[in-house]
Structures are given as C-alpha cells and as structure tokens.
Design a protein around this motif. Structure first.
Motif, PDB file in Angstrom:
ATOM      1  N   PHE A   1     -10.818  -4.531   3.758  1.00  0.00           N
ATOM      2  CA  PHE A   1     -10.106  -4.748   2.508  1.00  0.00           C
ATOM      3  C   PHE A   1     -10.876  -5.730   1.627  1.00  0.00           C
ATOM      4  CE2 PHE A   1      -5.567  -3.578   4.073  1.00  0.00           C
ATOM      5  CZ  PHE A   1      -6.056  -2.355   4.486  1.00  0.00           C
TER       6      PHE A   1
ATOM      7  N   VAL B   1      -1.419  -1.268  -4.307  1.00  0.00           N
ATOM      8  CA  VAL B   1      -2.577  -0.381  -4.312  1.00  0.00           C
ATOM      9  C   VAL B   1      -2.172   0.944  -3.681  1.00  0.00           C
ATOM     10  CG1 VAL B   1      -4.252  -2.269  -4.213  1.00  0.00           C
ATOM     11  CG2 VAL B   1      -3.385  -1.256  -2.089  1.00  0.00           C
TER      12      VAL B   1
ATOM     13  N   PHE C   1      -8.062   3.428  -3.049  1.00  0.00           N
ATOM     14  CA  PHE C   1      -7.991   2.363  -2.053  1.00  0.00           C
ATOM     15  C   PHE C   1      -8.173   2.968  -0.668  1.00  0.00           C
ATOM     16  CE2 PHE C   1      -5.841  -0.621   0.787  1.00  0.00           C
ATOM     17  CZ  PHE C   1      -6.425  -1.812   0.395  1.00  0.00           C
TER      18      PHE C   1
ATOM     19  N   ILE D   1       0.846  -1.191   0.000  1.00  0.00           N
ATOM     20  CA  ILE D   1       0.000   0.000   0.000  1.00  0.00           C
ATOM     21  C   ILE D   1       0.880   1.238   0.000  1.00  0.00           C
ATOM     22  CG2 ILE D   1      -1.848   1.245   1.178  1.00  0.00           C
ATOM     23  CD1 ILE D   1      -2.511  -1.420   2.612  1.00  0.00           C
TER      24      ILE D   1
ATOM     25  N   GLU E   1      -8.150   2.605   3.273  1.00  0.00           N
ATOM     26  CA  GLU E   1      -7.669   1.800   4.397  1.00  0.00           C
ATOM     27  C   GLU E   1      -8.608   1.828   5.596  1.00  0.00           C
ATOM     28  OE1 GLU E   1      -2.935   2.387   4.352  1.00  0.00           O
ATOM     29  OE2 GLU E   1      -4.123   4.151   3.829  1.00  0.00           O
TER      30      GLU E   1
END
Length: 244
Positions: A84, A72, A78, A55, A80
């Motif tokens: 996920f 990602v 994306f 990430i 967090e």
C-alpha cells in the motif's frame, strides 16, 4: 530461495471492468450488509478510528460515519496485491474485494503492513456456499460440458488459516447468510452485475447459447417456489485482526 509463484485465477482487467460496471443505485444489498457489519463491530468494540482506510465501499456509507477516512477502490486502480502507498492506519475496512485477488495471502500481508501497531483490520467478502442454486442452474445449462462460470470461494476455515499465515494478532473469522429472492434469471444475473459479482475468471467459459439459456431458465423455474421466486443465498465471510 525460489520466488513464490502465484496462480492466475482471476483477470485483473476483467475484475476492474466488472467493478466499473457495478451500480449501487440498482443493487447494493450485499455491500450494505457488509457496511452494517463493520459499523456494528466498531460500535461494539468502541473503536473510534482517527486514520482509517476504506477499500471498496461504492455506497460511501462507511465514509460518512468515519470522518476523515480515505476511500479507495480497485475499480480506480487501487491494487491490494501490491504494498500500500501509505501506512500507519489505525483501521482498515476491505469490503467485497478480496474474494477475487490472485494472491490473497499476499494481500492480507499488505493490509497488515498498512496498519499502525495495534491497528484493526476488518475484511468482508462473499464466501464459499454462496449462489448454490445459480451453480446448479449453470451446470444444467452447460449439460455434459460444464464451463467455468463461478469462481472458487474461501470458506471460514481457510479464512482463519489465512489470517494466521498473514501474521495478524487476535484473528477472528465468522460468517452469516444473506438470503435474497429473485423473480427471474435475468434479474439474478442483472443484480450480480450491479453488485460487481460477475465472472472475472482469467479463463471464463463461453457465452451461453440459445439452447443453453433455455435450459438455464427451465432449471430456474424448477428450483423456484410456488410464487415463481428463487431463493438464493450469499454467504458473507468477515475476517478481522490487529497488527502486533
């Protein structure tokens, strides 16, 4: 039971925009430092991931040493702070992104849940104690009416508590300083933009006016060394833990 209310400290839209403006070709030394740290740790513990998630590595370096890893980035949407979309990872690296999520405890829980049993997570971000001279410069610029310019940051002690709260096994937290010298205030601010570390607060302060900018430059000169360079420091905090 009442739903836990998460304060909105950071603007998701501003956060995404800041990361989209980031330019590793211009400045990547903070991210490079984090990537080097992850590579060294993996080599030390002899962990060879087969299903890794990366990430936030905009340099692409970590993916080169982890064949088959999925990369990602919050800049691409994306999130967090949500569960996920895929799990079962034996390794997850989060680089330079967790310091500006509103729900850090929740994000760590989602990281743990995305791991397979025994899987390892390593997360690095800029922590408390960073950019102290820039804070002094901005305070001088604002004068008697200080405005929010730099966001609050996590320290090592809080990081340890967060890992335990999120339920990680074998939690480890440490940190180190990354010193950088700057020749001008403009270079410092420009590098922060290129690094994706500009202001993403939900309620940022107003832009600096001409007089405030003059005060800021004067403070920069005052804090600079005999060569006209300002020594600034980034405190890099690294959290690691495993899923039970």
């Amino acid at each position: 039971m009442a739903e836990r209310q998460v304060p909105t400290i950071f603007s998701p839209a501003r956060r995404m925009a800041a990361r989209r403006r980031a330019d590793p070709a211009t400045a990547s030394y903070v991210l490079d430092d984090m990537v080097d740290e992850v590579i060294e740790r993996l080599a030390f513990i002899r962990h060879e991931p087969g299903n890794a998630l990366i990430i936030g590595d905009r340099t692409g370096r970590l993916a080169q040493v982890l064949p088959g890893a999925r990369s990602v980035d919050p800049a691409d949407g994306f999130d967090e702070e949500r569960p996920f979309p895929a799990g079962g990872h034996d390794f997850i690296a989060s680089l330079g992104t967790l310091d500006t999520v509103n729900d850090l405890p929740g994000a760590l829980v989602h990281l743990r849940e995305a791991l397979a049993p025994g899987g390892l997570m390593i997360a690095s971000f800029v922590g408390a104690g960073s950019l102290e001279r820039l804070r002094a410069i901005m305070h001088a610029a604002d004068g008697e009416r200080p405005a929010p310019r730099l966001h609050p940051m996590v320290d090592i002690r809080s990081g340890a508590q967060l890992l335990q709260r999120a339920g990680f096994a074998d939690p480890v937290v440490d940190g180190h300083s990354l010193p950088v010298r700057y020749s001008s205030l403009g270079r410092l601010v420009g590098d922060l933009r290129a690094l994706g570390l500009s202001n993403v607060l939900a309620e940022p302060g107003p832009p600096l006016g001409k007089a405030a900018l003059t005060r800021a430059r004067a403070k920069f000169d005052e804090l600079s060394d005999s060569e006209g360079k300002l020594l600034e420091r980034f405190e890099i905090i690294t959290l690691s833990g495993r899923r039970r």
